[in-house]
Design a protein around this motif. Structure first.
Motif, PDB file in Angstrom:
ATOM      1  N   ALA A  65       0.767  -1.381   0.120  1.00  0.00           N
ATOM      2  CA  ALA A  65      -0.079  -0.002   0.016  1.00  0.00           C
ATOM      3  C   ALA A  65       1.035   1.328   0.075  1.00  0.00           C
ATOM      4  N   GLY A  66       2.274   1.124   0.295  1.00  0.00           N
ATOM      5  CA  GLY A  66       3.235   2.083   0.049  1.00  0.00           C
ATOM      6  C   GLY A  66       3.107   2.913   1.552  1.00  0.00           C
ATOM      7  N   PHE A  67       3.230   2.085   2.506  1.00  0.00           N
ATOM      8  CA  PHE A  67       3.378   2.281   3.916  1.00  0.00           C
ATOM      9  C   PHE A  67       4.373   1.608   4.776  1.00  0.00           C
ATOM     10  N   SER A  68       4.564   1.947   5.853  1.00  0.00           N
ATOM     11  CA  SER A  68       5.542   0.844   6.572  1.00  0.00           C
ATOM     12  C   SER A  68       4.919   0.945   8.070  1.00  0.00           C
ATOM     13  N   PHE A  69       5.528  -0.027   8.619  1.00  0.00           N
ATOM     14  CA  PHE A  69       5.252  -0.091  10.242  1.00  0.00           C
ATOM     15  C   PHE A  69       5.315   1.227  10.964  1.00  0.00           C
ATOM     16  N   ALA A  70       6.347   2.147  10.402  1.00  0.00           N
ATOM     17  CA  ALA A  70       6.569   3.376  10.912  1.00  0.00           C
ATOM     18  C   ALA A  70       5.385   4.440  11.227  1.00  0.00           C
ATOM     19  N   ASP A  71       4.619   4.017  10.003  1.00  0.00           N
ATOM     20  CA  ASP A  71       3.380   4.936   9.677  1.00  0.00           C
ATOM     21  C   ASP A  71       2.131   4.502  10.419  1.00  0.00           C
ATOM     22  N   VAL A  72       2.317   3.414  11.452  1.00  0.00           N
ATOM     23  CA  VAL A  72       1.170   2.962  11.990  1.00  0.00           C
ATOM     24  C   VAL A  72       0.980   3.787  13.447  1.00  0.00           C
ATOM     25  N   VAL A  73      -0.194   4.255  13.245  1.00  0.00           N
ATOM     26  CA  VAL A  73      -0.730   5.108  14.384  1.00  0.00           C
ATOM     27  C   VAL A  73      -1.608   4.431  15.413  1.00  0.00           C
ATOM     28  N   ARG A  74      -2.301   3.469  15.107  1.00  0.00           N
ATOM     29  CA  ARG A  74      -2.973   2.764  16.038  1.00  0.00           C
ATOM     30  C   ARG A  74      -2.894   0.984  15.831  1.00  0.00           C
ATOM     31  N   VAL A  75      -3.139   0.481  16.748  1.00  0.00           N
ATOM     32  CA  VAL A  75      -3.032  -1.193  16.475  1.00  0.00           C
ATOM     33  C   VAL A  75      -4.014  -1.651  17.841  1.00  0.00           C
ATOM     34  N   THR A  76      -4.728  -2.713  17.345  1.00  0.00           N
ATOM     35  CA  THR A  76      -5.636  -3.304  18.272  1.00  0.00           C
ATOM     36  C   THR A  76      -5.284  -4.800  18.218  1.00  0.00           C
ATOM     37  N   TYR A  77      -5.224  -5.323  19.506  1.00  0.00           N
ATOM     38  CA  TYR A  77      -4.984  -6.753  19.798  1.00  0.00           C
ATOM     39  C   TYR A  77      -6.222  -7.559  20.223  1.00  0.00           C
ATOM     40  N   TYR A  78      -6.610  -8.365  19.367  1.00  0.00           N
ATOM     41  CA  TYR A  78      -7.825  -9.378  20.159  1.00  0.00           C
ATOM     42  C   TYR A  78      -7.041 -10.739  20.351  1.00  0.00           C
ATOM     43  N   ILE A  79      -7.168 -11.119  21.575  1.00  0.00           N
ATOM     44  CA  ILE A  79      -6.749 -12.214  22.328  1.00  0.00           C
ATOM     45  C   ILE A  79      -7.579 -13.061  22.900  1.00  0.00           C
ATOM     46  N   THR A  80      -7.430 -14.247  22.873  1.00  0.00           N
ATOM     47  CA  THR A  80      -8.426 -15.160  23.591  1.00  0.00           C
ATOM     48  C   THR A  80      -8.418 -15.690  25.062  1.00  0.00           C
ATOM     49  N   ASP A  81      -7.240 -15.154  25.522  1.00  0.00           N
ATOM     50  CA  ASP A  81      -6.699 -15.552  26.798  1.00  0.00           C
ATOM     51  C   ASP A  81      -5.814 -14.406  27.398  1.00  0.00           C
ATOM     52  N   PRO A  82      -6.420 -13.863  28.528  1.00  0.00           N
ATOM     53  CA  PRO A  82      -5.653 -12.672  29.143  1.00  0.00           C
ATOM     54  C   PRO A  82      -4.201 -12.748  29.278  1.00  0.00           C
ATOM     55  N   PRO A  83      -3.685 -14.078  29.550  1.00  0.00           N
ATOM     56  CA  PRO A  83      -2.295 -14.241  29.817  1.00  0.00           C
ATOM     57  C   PRO A  83      -1.514 -14.040  28.632  1.00  0.00           C
ATOM     58  N   TYR A  84      -2.050 -14.033  27.460  1.00  0.00           N
ATOM     59  CA  TYR A  84      -1.256 -13.752  26.267  1.00  0.00           C
ATOM     60  C   TYR A  84      -0.990 -12.527  26.035  1.00  0.00           C
ATOM     61  N   TRP A  85      -1.363 -11.248  26.595  1.00  0.00           N
ATOM     62  CA  TRP A  85      -1.045 -10.134  26.728  1.00  0.00           C
ATOM     63  C   TRP A  85       0.610  -9.991  27.192  1.00  0.00           C
ATOM     64  N   ASP A  86       0.751 -10.836  28.068  1.00  0.00           N
ATOM     65  CA  ASP A  86       2.213 -10.828  28.749  1.00  0.00           C
ATOM     66  C   ASP A  86       3.297 -11.183  27.485  1.00  0.00           C
ATOM     67  N   GLU A  87       2.786 -12.149  26.457  1.00  0.00           N
ATOM     68  CA  GLU A  87       3.470 -12.839  25.650  1.00  0.00           C
ATOM     69  C   GLU A  87       3.841 -12.148  24.597  1.00  0.00           C
ATOM     70  N   LEU A  88       2.707 -11.123  24.195  1.00  0.00           N
ATOM     71  CA  LEU A  88       2.645 -10.486  22.750  1.00  0.00           C
ATOM     72  C   LEU A  88       4.047  -9.638  22.493  1.00  0.00           C
ATOM     73  N   GLY A  89       4.676  -9.347  23.500  1.00  0.00           N
ATOM     74  CA  GLY A  89       5.617  -8.202  23.358  1.00  0.00           C
ATOM     75  C   GLY A  89       6.871  -8.752  22.732  1.00  0.00           C
ATOM     76  N   LYS A  90       7.177 -10.137  22.848  1.00  0.00           N
ATOM     77  CA  LYS A  90       8.251 -10.959  22.139  1.00  0.00           C
ATOM     78  C   LYS A  90       8.046 -10.513  20.663  1.00  0.00           C
ATOM     79  N   ALA A  91       7.099 -10.715  20.262  1.00  0.00           N
ATOM     80  CA  ALA A  91       6.600 -10.397  18.656  1.00  0.00           C
ATOM     81  C   ALA A  91       6.472  -8.842  18.308  1.00  0.00           C
ATOM     82  N   THR A  92       5.985  -8.107  19.269  1.00  0.00           N
ATOM     83  CA  THR A  92       5.399  -6.810  18.929  1.00  0.00           C
ATOM     84  C   THR A  92       6.473  -5.575  19.226  1.00  0.00           C
TER      85      THR A  92
END
Length: 126
Positions: A65-92
């Motif tokens: 689309a001509g964009f990059s992650f540097a242009d991201v202003v908003r991100v929404t994470y949908y997870i199925t189990d609350p403890p996943y929040w603590d793990e997401l940072g390894k990828a994000t």
């Protein structure tokens, strides 16, 4: 104002009727993206691996689309189990750590039981 539609080739795009990303003006809206491996179409077990896969697909859509992650202003994470929040940072964190877009995390069910995370982003070039 023109609109550009970006497809990732997911079978859900045609089945449900949506685009992976839509560019309108200076905005790029990337649809919720789950963790299916973009090459093998397999779903890994780990939420970190699923998140990394989702970010690969999102990154490719942004680039097309001509964009990059540097242009991201908003991100929404949908997870199925609350403890996943603590793990997401390894990828994000390697991607968003310096960019620091506004973010939300919602605990919810997803459309298939093996899906643990879905990620959606909005990018802006102004």
């Amino acid at each position: 104002m023109s609109r550009t539609l970006i497809s990732s080739g997911s079978p859900f795009e045609a089945q449900v009727g949506y685009s992976r990303a839509v560019v309108q003006g200076g905005w790029c809206f990337v649809a919720g993206t789950t963790g299916t491996d973009p090459e093998t179409r397999a779903m890994p077990e780990s939420v970190v691996d699923q998140t990394a896969n989702a970010l690969k697909v999102i990154g490719k859509a942004l680039e097309e689309a001509g964009f990059s992650f540097a242009d991201v202003v908003r991100v929404t994470y949908y997870i199925t189990d609350p403890p996943y929040w603590d793990e997401l940072g390894k990828a994000t964190a390697p991607i968003f750590g310096e960019i620091r877009p506004a973010a939300s995390c919602i605990v919810t069910g997803l459309i298939k039981p093996e899906m643990k995370v879905e990620v959606e982003v909005t990018a802006f070039k102004g």
